[in-house]
Design a protein around this motif. Structure first.
Motif, PDB file in Angstrom:
ATOM      1  N   GLY A  21       0.618  -1.380   0.361  1.00  0.00           N
ATOM      2  CA  GLY A  21       0.309  -0.184  -0.454  1.00  0.00           C
ATOM      3  C   GLY A  21       1.049   1.113  -0.289  1.00  0.00           C
ATOM      4  O   GLY A  21       0.353   2.643   0.324  1.00  0.00           O
ATOM      5  N   LEU A  22       1.887   1.068   0.019  1.00  0.00           N
ATOM      6  CA  LEU A  22       3.027   2.445  -0.521  1.00  0.00           C
ATOM      7  C   LEU A  22       2.490   3.013  -1.538  1.00  0.00           C
ATOM      8  O   LEU A  22       2.999   2.299  -2.690  1.00  0.00           O
ATOM      9  CB  LEU A  22       4.410   1.984  -0.054  1.00  0.00           C
ATOM     10  CG  LEU A  22       4.176   2.131   0.699  1.00  0.00           C
ATOM     11  CD1 LEU A  22       5.667   1.134   1.284  1.00  0.00           C
ATOM     12  CD2 LEU A  22       4.038   2.847   2.787  1.00  0.00           C
ATOM     13  N   ASP A  23       3.188   3.989  -1.977  1.00  0.00           N
ATOM     14  CA  ASP A  23       3.155   4.718  -3.472  1.00  0.00           C
ATOM     15  C   ASP A  23       3.970   4.446  -4.297  1.00  0.00           C
ATOM     16  O   ASP A  23       5.428   5.032  -3.606  1.00  0.00           O
ATOM     17  CB  ASP A  23       3.321   6.073  -3.244  1.00  0.00           C
ATOM     18  CG  ASP A  23       3.193   7.028  -4.697  1.00  0.00           C
ATOM     19  OD1 ASP A  23       2.600   5.936  -5.732  1.00  0.00           O
ATOM     20  OD2 ASP A  23       2.693   8.155  -4.763  1.00  0.00           O
ATOM     21  N   PRO A  24       3.952   3.235  -5.040  1.00  0.00           N
ATOM     22  CA  PRO A  24       5.179   3.273  -6.419  1.00  0.00           C
ATOM     23  C   PRO A  24       5.901   3.846  -6.472  1.00  0.00           C
ATOM     24  O   PRO A  24       7.096   4.031  -7.260  1.00  0.00           O
ATOM     25  CB  PRO A  24       4.916   1.540  -6.550  1.00  0.00           C
ATOM     26  CG  PRO A  24       3.088   2.616  -6.788  1.00  0.00           C
ATOM     27  CD  PRO A  24       2.946   3.018  -5.874  1.00  0.00           C
ATOM     28  N   GLY A  25       5.556   4.480  -7.244  1.00  0.00           N
ATOM     29  CA  GLY A  25       5.724   5.684  -7.430  1.00  0.00           C
ATOM     30  C   GLY A  25       6.871   6.993  -7.261  1.00  0.00           C
ATOM     31  O   GLY A  25       7.309   7.921  -7.873  1.00  0.00           O
ATOM     32  N   SER A  26       6.563   7.623  -6.284  1.00  0.00           N
ATOM     33  CA  SER A  26       7.425   7.353  -4.844  1.00  0.00           C
ATOM     34  C   SER A  26       8.641   7.171  -4.855  1.00  0.00           C
ATOM     35  O   SER A  26       9.655   7.302  -4.433  1.00  0.00           O
ATOM     36  CB  SER A  26       7.156   8.793  -4.621  1.00  0.00           C
ATOM     37  OG  SER A  26       6.714   7.287  -2.977  1.00  0.00           O
ATOM     38  N   LEU A  27       8.796   5.891  -5.257  1.00  0.00           N
ATOM     39  CA  LEU A  27      10.384   5.112  -4.434  1.00  0.00           C
ATOM     40  C   LEU A  27      11.230   4.531  -5.815  1.00  0.00           C
ATOM     41  O   LEU A  27      10.141   4.374  -7.175  1.00  0.00           O
ATOM     42  CB  LEU A  27       9.462   4.097  -3.719  1.00  0.00           C
ATOM     43  CG  LEU A  27       9.077   3.996  -2.344  1.00  0.00           C
ATOM     44  CD1 LEU A  27       8.455   3.161  -2.055  1.00  0.00           C
ATOM     45  CD2 LEU A  27       9.892   5.181  -1.654  1.00  0.00           C
ATOM     46  N   SER A  28      12.095   4.439  -5.479  1.00  0.00           N
ATOM     47  CA  SER A  28      12.865   3.770  -6.622  1.00  0.00           C
ATOM     48  C   SER A  28      14.275   3.048  -5.917  1.00  0.00           C
ATOM     49  O   SER A  28      14.609   3.189  -4.981  1.00  0.00           O
ATOM     50  CB  SER A  28      13.401   4.917  -7.905  1.00  0.00           C
ATOM     51  OG  SER A  28      15.368   5.388  -6.787  1.00  0.00           O
ATOM     52  N   GLY A  29      15.092   2.336  -6.390  1.00  0.00           N
ATOM     53  CA  GLY A  29      16.635   1.728  -6.236  1.00  0.00           C
ATOM     54  C   GLY A  29      17.054   2.517  -5.483  1.00  0.00           C
ATOM     55  O   GLY A  29      17.689   2.210  -4.666  1.00  0.00           O
ATOM     56  N   HIS A  30      17.167   3.834  -6.050  1.00  0.00           N
ATOM     57  CA  HIS A  30      17.958   4.635  -5.099  1.00  0.00           C
ATOM     58  C   HIS A  30      17.124   4.894  -3.848  1.00  0.00           C
ATOM     59  O   HIS A  30      17.618   5.671  -2.364  1.00  0.00           O
ATOM     60  CB  HIS A  30      17.798   6.167  -6.015  1.00  0.00           C
ATOM     61  CG  HIS A  30      18.985   7.285  -5.133  1.00  0.00           C
ATOM     62  ND1 HIS A  30      20.035   7.087  -5.164  1.00  0.00           N
ATOM     63  CD2 HIS A  30      18.485   8.662  -4.374  1.00  0.00           C
ATOM     64  CE1 HIS A  30      20.453   8.016  -4.181  1.00  0.00           C
ATOM     65  NE2 HIS A  30      19.409   9.203  -3.828  1.00  0.00           N
ATOM     66  N   SER A  31      15.822   4.884  -3.504  1.00  0.00           N
ATOM     67  CA  SER A  31      15.001   5.505  -1.788  1.00  0.00           C
ATOM     68  C   SER A  31      15.480   4.080  -1.490  1.00  0.00           C
ATOM     69  O   SER A  31      15.649   4.779   0.008  1.00  0.00           O
ATOM     70  CB  SER A  31      13.588   4.746  -2.399  1.00  0.00           C
ATOM     71  OG  SER A  31      12.496   4.866  -3.186  1.00  0.00           O
ATOM     72  N   LEU A  32      16.782   2.821  -1.209  1.00  0.00           N
ATOM     73  CA  LEU A  32      17.260   2.227   0.125  1.00  0.00           C
ATOM     74  C   LEU A  32      18.383   3.070   0.070  1.00  0.00           C
ATOM     75  O   LEU A  32      18.598   2.858   1.749  1.00  0.00           O
ATOM     76  CB  LEU A  32      17.494   0.933  -0.585  1.00  0.00           C
ATOM     77  CG  LEU A  32      16.346   0.142  -0.887  1.00  0.00           C
ATOM     78  CD1 LEU A  32      16.743  -1.319  -1.868  1.00  0.00           C
ATOM     79  CD2 LEU A  32      15.422  -0.070   0.365  1.00  0.00           C
TER      80      LEU A  32
END
Length: 338
Positions: free
Chosen positions: A277-288
């Motif tokens: 249920g998190l927004d996948p559009g706001s996350l990427s591989g760089h998010s970690l």
């Protein structure tokens, strides 16, 4: 017009340009261009990361597709072709994307050993005008950070399948090591040394920069422990050598021999975010990586210690990873007597 300044220790562009050119490609689709760039000798390819060469192939393919209906040549291209391309796409593409397209065009001409149209005075003149008018309206996109609380949410549904073990190890190790998605993709089994209370991970940097060894300590929680996550994945996948993270068949029922690419790393983050249920559009591989830097900064860890883990070479680049959507307890404004 290079996409970013070279890192210290990288081969100077002039030295790479002095090497023999490649014959022009026979086709201009992205796959053919990627194979063309792959023909470069290792010295010349080391000037840029693997992901950058792949991006250049996609960028040049887009330019070639635009040229085709009017019979214009993408390589060699004329200055007029390039300025028309810029003008035609300034409303639909960001300035950052167009800057990378210019870099791809320039690099491709250099690889082929022909003069680049981007060196003609008309191209920089048009570029400066377009950037002045359209640049401020499109600020750079900043992806969200996955901190510990988000990491716990991402891994909570994961159970005992091969795919679940792979994704947990990738997410946990990517966060704890502050690893770039290209670094996660490039990891081999031999790069991960297992000790009783830690992992020692050898991270192979792009270009001619030296590798660094990153320590991942045993975690307090089973679900976010790098040591236990890696052991579970390596056992389930029966890893002996080769790529540390591999692709799976559809549905994740069995492993495939191919290495999980850097885009695949980003897809894991987005797919697991969508599942909880998190927004996948706001996350990427760089998010970690951004999440680790943010969490460590919030905890008051000195910047030099954070940079030792992340491999950042400048304070500015390190600071750009910090997401300040929540108050920092070490904010200096809280300690000056206001």
């Amino acid at each position: 017009m290079s996409e970013e300044p070279p890192e210290p220790g990288e081969l100077p562009e002039a030295a790479a340009a002095a090497l023999p050119p490649l014959p022009p490609p026979t086709a201009f689709d992205a796959e053919s261009l990627d194979r063309w760039f792959a023909l470069l000798d290792p010295v010349r390819r080391s000037v840029r990361a693997r992901g950058t060469w792949r991006a250049y192939a996609v960028d040049l393919a887009h330019f070639a597709d635009w040229c085709a209906p009017t019979g214009r040549s993408p390589l060699p291209a004329t200055p007029g072709t390039v300025t028309d391309y810029l003008t035609d796409h300034v409303e639909s593409l960001s300035v950052a994307t167009l800057r990378r397209r210019l870099a791809a065009i320039a690099v491709a001409h250099g690889v082929a050993g022909v003069p680049s149209p981007t060196h003609d005075e008309r191209v920089p003149l048009v570029w400066r005008g377009l950037r002045r008018v359209h640049g401020p309206a499109r600020p750079p996109r900043t992806v969200g950070a996955v901190e510990v609380r988000e990491l716990l949410v991402l891994v909570a549904p994961l159970r005992d399948t091969v795919l679940d073990h792979r994704d947990r190890a990738l997410l946990v190790m990517g966060f704890a090591g502050a690893l770039r998605r290209s670094e996660l993709s490039a990891l081999d089994v031999a790069d991960v040394a297992v000790a009783p209370e830690r992992l020692l991970v050898t991270v192979r940097a792009a270009g001619s920069r030296p590798a660094r060894v990153v320590e991942l300590p045993r975690g307090r929680r089973v679900e976010t422990c790098p040591v236990r996550s890696w052991r579970a994945w390596a056992g389930a996948a029966r890893l002996v050598d080769g790529a540390a993270f591999r692709r799976t068949t559809r549905g994740g029922r069995s492993l495939r021999p191919e290495r999980l690419g850097d885009r695949g790393v980003a897809e894991v983050v987005k797919r697991r975010a969508l599942a909880v249920g998190l927004d996948p559009g706001s996350l990427s591989g760089h998010s970690l990586r951004a999440g680790f830097v943010t969490a460590a900064s919030r905890a008051g860890v000195p910047a030099v210690s954070i940079a030792r883990q992340t491999g950042h070479r400048s304070a500015a680049a390190l600071a750009a990873c910090v997401r300040e959507d929540r108050p920092f307890p070490t904010n200096p404004a809280a300690h000056v007597g206001l």
